[in-house]
Design a protein around this motif. Structure first.
Motif, PDB file in Angstrom:
ATOM      1  N   MET A   1      15.789 -59.555 -27.625  1.00  0.00           N
ATOM      2  CA  MET A   1      15.545 -59.074 -28.984  1.00  0.00           C
ATOM      3  C   MET A   1      14.831 -60.128 -29.809  1.00  0.00           C
ATOM      4  N   GLN A   2      15.170 -61.406 -29.587  1.00  0.00           N
ATOM      5  CA  GLN A   2      14.465 -62.458 -30.316  1.00  0.00           C
ATOM      6  C   GLN A   2      13.004 -62.513 -29.900  1.00  0.00           C
ATOM      7  N   ALA A   3      12.738 -62.334 -28.604  1.00  0.00           N
ATOM      8  CA  ALA A   3      11.353 -62.313 -28.137  1.00  0.00           C
ATOM      9  C   ALA A   3      10.597 -61.140 -28.748  1.00  0.00           C
ATOM     10  N   ALA A   4      11.264 -59.994 -28.865  1.00  0.00           N
ATOM     11  CA  ALA A   4      10.625 -58.834 -29.488  1.00  0.00           C
ATOM     12  C   ALA A   4      10.340 -59.112 -30.960  1.00  0.00           C
ATOM     13  N   GLY A   7       7.540 -61.362 -31.493  1.00  0.00           N
ATOM     14  CA  GLY A   7       6.275 -60.708 -31.171  1.00  0.00           C
ATOM     15  C   GLY A   7       5.863 -59.631 -32.152  1.00  0.00           C
ATOM     16  N   GLY A   8       6.649 -59.433 -33.210  1.00  0.00           N
ATOM     17  CA  GLY A   8       6.288 -58.485 -34.250  1.00  0.00           C
ATOM     18  C   GLY A   8       6.967 -57.139 -34.169  1.00  0.00           C
ATOM     19  N   VAL A   9       7.845 -56.926 -33.200  1.00  0.00           N
ATOM     20  CA  VAL A   9       8.549 -55.643 -33.071  1.00  0.00           C
ATOM     21  C   VAL A   9       9.558 -55.515 -34.210  1.00  0.00           C
ATOM     22  N   ARG A  10       9.542 -54.344 -34.858  1.00  0.00           N
ATOM     23  CA  ARG A  10      10.476 -54.116 -35.968  1.00  0.00           C
ATOM     24  C   ARG A  10      11.189 -52.767 -35.869  1.00  0.00           C
ATOM     25  N   TYR A  11      11.031 -52.076 -34.742  1.00  0.00           N
ATOM     26  CA  TYR A  11      11.767 -50.828 -34.526  1.00  0.00           C
ATOM     27  C   TYR A  11      12.724 -51.042 -33.357  1.00  0.00           C
ATOM     28  N   PHE A  12      14.024 -50.840 -33.605  1.00  0.00           N
ATOM     29  CA  PHE A  12      15.054 -51.053 -32.603  1.00  0.00           C
ATOM     30  C   PHE A  12      15.879 -49.775 -32.452  1.00  0.00           C
ATOM     31  N   ASP A  13      16.060 -49.358 -31.211  1.00  0.00           N
ATOM     32  CA  ASP A  13      16.802 -48.128 -30.916  1.00  0.00           C
ATOM     33  C   ASP A  13      17.978 -48.449 -30.005  1.00  0.00           C
ATOM     34  N   ALA A  14      19.151 -47.965 -30.380  1.00  0.00           N
ATOM     35  CA  ALA A  14      20.361 -48.163 -29.583  1.00  0.00           C
ATOM     36  C   ALA A  14      21.013 -46.809 -29.343  1.00  0.00           C
ATOM     37  N   ALA A  15      22.157 -46.827 -28.692  1.00  0.00           N
ATOM     38  CA  ALA A  15      22.943 -45.612 -28.480  1.00  0.00           C
ATOM     39  C   ALA A  15      24.340 -45.998 -28.047  1.00  0.00           C
ATOM     40  N   PRO A  16      25.352 -45.216 -28.443  1.00  0.00           N
ATOM     41  CA  PRO A  16      26.703 -45.482 -27.948  1.00  0.00           C
ATOM     42  C   PRO A  16      26.778 -45.493 -26.416  1.00  0.00           C
ATOM     43  N   TRP A  17      25.969 -44.674 -25.762  1.00  0.00           N
ATOM     44  CA  TRP A  17      26.038 -44.530 -24.305  1.00  0.00           C
ATOM     45  C   TRP A  17      25.515 -45.760 -23.569  1.00  0.00           C
ATOM     46  N   TYR A  18      24.622 -46.515 -24.180  1.00  0.00           N
ATOM     47  CA  TYR A  18      24.037 -47.681 -23.520  1.00  0.00           C
ATOM     48  C   TYR A  18      25.088 -48.790 -23.436  1.00  0.00           C
TER      49      TYR A  18
END
Length: 297
Positions: A1-4, A7-18
């Motif tokens: 996540m730090q690498a993302a 690198g400019g990534v600002r959209y993060f998607d999670a889920a209870p199932w993961y």
């Protein structure tokens, strides 16, 4: 996540199932001290977690790690609200930008699919609409895994966007008609598997994987031919795979599968490489892309 993030990534998607909750713990731990207006965060509803009678006996064979919680599918109003509240607590973040209805594909629910979809379309959607009206979330989404799911399940409720796996990649564009329909309705699409679960990064070979399984001979050969044309244009295969879905007007983002910081950095570099229009034309001429798919600029 730090690498993302770096690198400019600002959209993060999670889920209870993961990771049975572990994903949300990790995402929240990373984002909790970031300025809230600097990122977009989405998670999912449809499963409600609980302590099992004996955590030691929970089958964790699907997981490399993960938390020993059990779950129930629940697409009702109460189930959506409980899932939402549990996610906020796991992440330690008091807002998400959007919630997605997770895995309503038929294969995940038989023989209970019809009753659960009735719950979703008559009860659960009311919870999501209520959260959107109140401003707690900005959008309602759905995450789907099979191309056949695109034909009828998204029409059961009023959606703002979908996350779609495997239905629109450099190897398979069978989801094109559905994406055209979503574009006409103003429903945005995020493509979750631009690498088709691996082979569009590794290329063909004995370890290549497609659809989360070892790639068969037909897919291996098609990938080999695609890679040859990419090589002719000096374009890495992953760069073409990442850029291709963005040519469709419905597609607003692509999720890169990364299991290590170096993979994230490599994916970001590949995604930034220019792809000449002649590559798409050559793939179409060779019959490796459907002639009516919109090519990226």
């Amino acid at each position: 996540m730090q690498a993302a993030w770096d690198g400019g990534v600002r959209y993060f998607d999670a889920a209870p199932w993961y990771g049975r909750g572990l994903s949300e713990h990790r995402v929240g731990d990373f984002l909790i001290d970031k300025p809230r207006d600097d990122f977009v965060l989405t998670t999912k509803v449809g499963r409600v977690f609980r302590r099992p009678a004996d955590p030691a006996k929970v089958d964790m064979s699907k997981w490399l790690g993960g938390l020993r919680f059990d779950f129930d599918f629940d697409y009702t109003y109460d189930g959506v609200m409980r899932s939402y509240e549990q996610s906020l607590m796991r992440m330690g973040i008091d807002t998400v930008d959007a919630l997605l209805i997770h895995d309503p594909d038929r294969f995940a629910h038989e023989p209970h699919w019809q009753s659960r979809m009735t719950d979703m379309s008559t009860s659960g959607i009311k919870a999501l609409e209520e959260l959107k009206r109140s401003g707690e979330i900005k959008a309602i989404g759905m995450g789907l895994n099979r191309v056949e799911s695109l034909d009828d399940i998204p029409d059961m409720v009023d959606l703002d966007f979908l996350i779609v796996a495997m239905a629109y990649t450099l190897l398979d564009q069978t989801g094109l008609a559905a994406l055209d329909r979503f574009a006409a309705r103003g429903v945005s699409v995020v493509i979750a598997t631009p690498f088709a679960s691996g082979i569009l990064v590794t290329g063909p070979g004995p370890e290549a994987r497609y659809m989360y399984q070892p790639a068969d001979a037909e897919i291996q050969e098609k990938t080999r031919r695609i890679k040859e044309i990419c090589d002719d244009h000096a374009v890495p295969l992953p760069s073409a795979a990442m850029r291709f879905p963005l040519g469709h007007p419905a597609v607003v983002s692509v999720i890169y599968g990364s299991a290590h910081p170096d993979e994230m950095r490599s994916n970001l570099a590949s995604g930034a490489k220019p792809v000449p229009p002649a590559l798409w034309a050559d793939l179409k001429s060779a019959g490796l892309l459907s002639k009516n798919v919109p090519a990226p600029d």
